[in-house]
Design a protein around this motif. Structure first.
Motif, PDB file in Angstrom:
ATOM      1  N   TYR A  78      31.249  46.365  41.110  1.00  0.00           N
ATOM      2  CA  TYR A  78      32.681  45.709  40.618  1.00  0.00           C
ATOM      3  C   TYR A  78      33.937  46.706  41.085  1.00  0.00           C
ATOM      4  O   TYR A  78      34.199  47.672  40.963  1.00  0.00           O
ATOM      5  CB  TYR A  78      32.663  44.970  40.211  1.00  0.00           C
ATOM      6  N   LYS A  79      34.367  45.785  41.860  1.00  0.00           N
ATOM      7  CA  LYS A  79      35.755  45.698  42.244  1.00  0.00           C
ATOM      8  C   LYS A  79      36.557  46.412  41.186  1.00  0.00           C
ATOM      9  O   LYS A  79      37.305  47.433  40.920  1.00  0.00           O
ATOM     10  CB  LYS A  79      36.735  44.412  42.771  1.00  0.00           C
ATOM     11  N   SER A  80      36.338  45.815  39.937  1.00  0.00           N
ATOM     12  CA  SER A  80      37.544  46.222  38.574  1.00  0.00           C
ATOM     13  C   SER A  80      36.957  45.655  37.581  1.00  0.00           C
ATOM     14  O   SER A  80      35.926  44.717  37.199  1.00  0.00           O
ATOM     15  CB  SER A  80      38.948  45.864  38.865  1.00  0.00           C
ATOM     16  N   GLU A  81      37.759  46.607  36.653  1.00  0.00           N
ATOM     17  CA  GLU A  81      36.862  46.040  35.338  1.00  0.00           C
ATOM     18  C   GLU A  81      37.155  44.236  35.496  1.00  0.00           C
ATOM     19  O   GLU A  81      38.297  44.009  35.179  1.00  0.00           O
ATOM     20  CB  GLU A  81      37.376  46.474  33.941  1.00  0.00           C
ATOM     21  N   GLY A  82      36.129  43.729  34.844  1.00  0.00           N
ATOM     22  CA  GLY A  82      36.618  42.193  34.264  1.00  0.00           C
ATOM     23  C   GLY A  82      36.563  40.963  35.521  1.00  0.00           C
ATOM     24  O   GLY A  82      35.983  39.994  35.890  1.00  0.00           O
ATOM     25  N   SER A  83      36.405  42.184  36.667  1.00  0.00           N
ATOM     26  CA  SER A  83      35.958  41.120  37.936  1.00  0.00           C
ATOM     27  C   SER A  83      34.590  40.743  38.690  1.00  0.00           C
ATOM     28  O   SER A  83      33.930  41.274  38.114  1.00  0.00           O
ATOM     29  CB  SER A  83      36.830  41.990  38.752  1.00  0.00           C
ATOM     30  N   ASP A  84      34.703  39.982  39.375  1.00  0.00           N
ATOM     31  CA  ASP A  84      33.329  39.181  39.786  1.00  0.00           C
ATOM     32  C   ASP A  84      33.330  39.499  41.142  1.00  0.00           C
ATOM     33  O   ASP A  84      31.908  39.554  41.683  1.00  0.00           O
ATOM     34  CB  ASP A  84      33.176  37.638  39.445  1.00  0.00           C
ATOM     35  N   GLU A  85      34.246  40.064  41.673  1.00  0.00           N
ATOM     36  CA  GLU A  85      33.847  40.987  42.957  1.00  0.00           C
ATOM     37  C   GLU A  85      33.438  41.880  43.785  1.00  0.00           C
ATOM     38  O   GLU A  85      33.554  43.396  42.804  1.00  0.00           O
ATOM     39  CB  GLU A  85      35.692  40.986  43.816  1.00  0.00           C
TER      40      GLU A  85
END
Length: 454
Positions: A47-54
């Motif tokens: 994912y793009k970053s921690e906690g991201s859905d992207e």
């Protein structure tokens, strides 16, 4: 032995590697990509970053072995994943060539259960259930309409190419296809939510329409299987009926919904055109099944076994209320004031239970027949406190109810210590039992105190 040693060496030396895929695949709904990577290929999505859905066009894989020839390993895994993602993109493109609703007609060819008809018949039952359930939950008219529309569309994606290939994304794809064609986002979310919870620890439906369709779907399944006698026994539960019932209970409790579960069960059973003894038996079996699920929920909340028995004995048609009553009883049992009166109240509840044996059933109390000061005092205290206690019951203030009840300790103790109930005079005996029965019924309204241990 040499082969076993070699395999052990490989397993004990896992090596992580990163791979990539064509960013164009990111046009496919994310959950499909995640399912393909995690469930089919055992990769970790990035994912793009921690906690991201992207999602990013990368994955992490694990090789049971060292780093030798890692470029070949990486290329092989990327090739396999690319083929799977190409299939997913094809299905995504093909399914979108027609509106989601058009797939409903194909549900007539899909069997739900041999004796319970097709998936299309099931959808018709869900639509019939959606509006009365929404009304029972107090949803506004707009959400009632959304729930009915979601019920009509909730199984359509079962006939899509994507769900046929990736069954794990049923519901999710229905949401994605409806959103893509410009459908109502609330209806789309309800289509996704109606499968929730899919298992222990999973999310629950949270939107009004989603809750309605989730309840309708699970209640329909339960009513159907119970109506044909396919009830789980022992550890056998091939149709996940315990999970369905637990999902109903959790959805109601965690969303704080106050509704008559028995009435919802009746609605579901009516859809199968059952009547007479068949309907009564199915309803009784299913409510007993739900009782076990409520018990499991309370056990998971670490409620004492005797408190669970006491609360369930007082009723569980409103499962949310049952949990609130259990929490209240647990709380007051830790208070010295209530702990001091528990024993006396248990004696009252036990004596009240003997009223039926004495032929006293909802008899009127006649104050003129009281001859002992202690019974007059108890009756006076009962009459004075009853209105306040009933108001607390009606408001769901069970801790307040129990605190009011502690004021009855002194007159109850005096009565139990000085008044003989089972006297020879039939009228006096019946009158004293009637007093105890009225008192016991009030005290045990939130929980049958006679069930408490100790």
């Amino acid at each position: 032995e040499d082969l076993l040693e070699e395999l052990t060496w490989l397993v004990e030396q896992p090596t992580a590697f990163t791979g990539s895929f064509d960013p164009a695949f990111l046009e496919v709904p994310a959950q499909v990509l995640v399912t393909t990577m995690k469930e089919n290929q055992r990769y970790f999505p990035v994912y793009k970053s921690e906690g991201s859905d992207e999602l990013m066009p990368y994955f992490i894989g694990i090789r049971n072995g060292g780093e030798d020839h890692m470029d070949i390993v990486r290329a092989g895994n990327e090739k396999v994943l690319a083929a799977r993602l190409a299939d997913a993109r094809f299905f995504w493109d093909e399914d979108r060539r027609q509106p989601l609703e058009s797939f409903n007609a194909r549900l007539k060819e899909a069997v739900f259960q041999e004796k319970l008809g097709t998936q299309f018949a099931r959808v018709e039952r869900l639509v019939a259930l959606a509006r009365p359930i929404a009304q029972a939950l107090g949803l506004p008219p707009a959400e009632q309409e959304q729930a009915a529309k979601a019920a009509w569309l909730c199984k359509a994606d079962l006939m899509t190419r994507m769900v046929f290939e990736f069954p794990e994304v049923q519901g999710y794809m229905g949401k994605q296809y409806l959103l893509h064609q410009g459908g109502d986002p609330a209806v789309a979310e309800a289509i996704y939510e109606h499968y929730l919870p899919r298992g222990a620890g999973d999310d629950l439906p949270r939107t009004g329409p989603g809750i309605v369709v989730a309840l309708a779907d699970k209640l329909d399944t339960l009513a159907g299987y119970f109506s044909i006698g396919m009830i789980p026994t022992g550890s056998q539960d091939p149709f996940a009926l315990r999970r369905a019932a637990q999902g109903v209970v959790q959805t109601l409790v965690e969303n704080g919904l106050r509704v008559d579960l028995a009435a919802l069960v009746s609605m579901a059973i009516e859809q199968y055109r059952l009547s007479g003894e068949d309907a009564r038996r199915t309803h009784s079996d299913l409510m007993e099944f739900f009782r076990a699920r409520v018990k499991v929920l309370l056990e998971q909340r670490e409620v004492r076994y005797d408190v669970i028995d006491a609360v369930l004995a007082a009723g569980y048609r409103d499962v949310t209320d049952a949990v609130v009553r259990a929490d209240a009883l647990v709380a007051v049992m830790g208070e010295p004031e209530f702990a001091a009166v528990t024993g006396a109240f248990k004696r009252v509840a036990n004596l009240a239970g003997k009223a039926h044996e004495a032929g006293v059933v909802d008899a009127e109390i006649n104050p003129e027949l009281f001859s002992e000061p202690a019974e007059r005092d108890l009756y006076g205290a009962f009459v004075d406190l009853r209105p306040e206690m009933k108001r607390a019951l009606h408001a769901g203030d069970y801790r307040g109810f129990y605190r009011l009840a502690t004021r009855l300790k002194a007159p109850v103790d005096a009565f139990l210590d000085t008044v003989r109930v089972n006297v020879e005079d039939g009228k006096v005996r019946a009158n004293r039992y009637a007093l105890l029965q009225a008192l016991g019924d009030l005290l045990s309204a939130p929980a049958d105190l006679s069930k408490l241990a100790g």
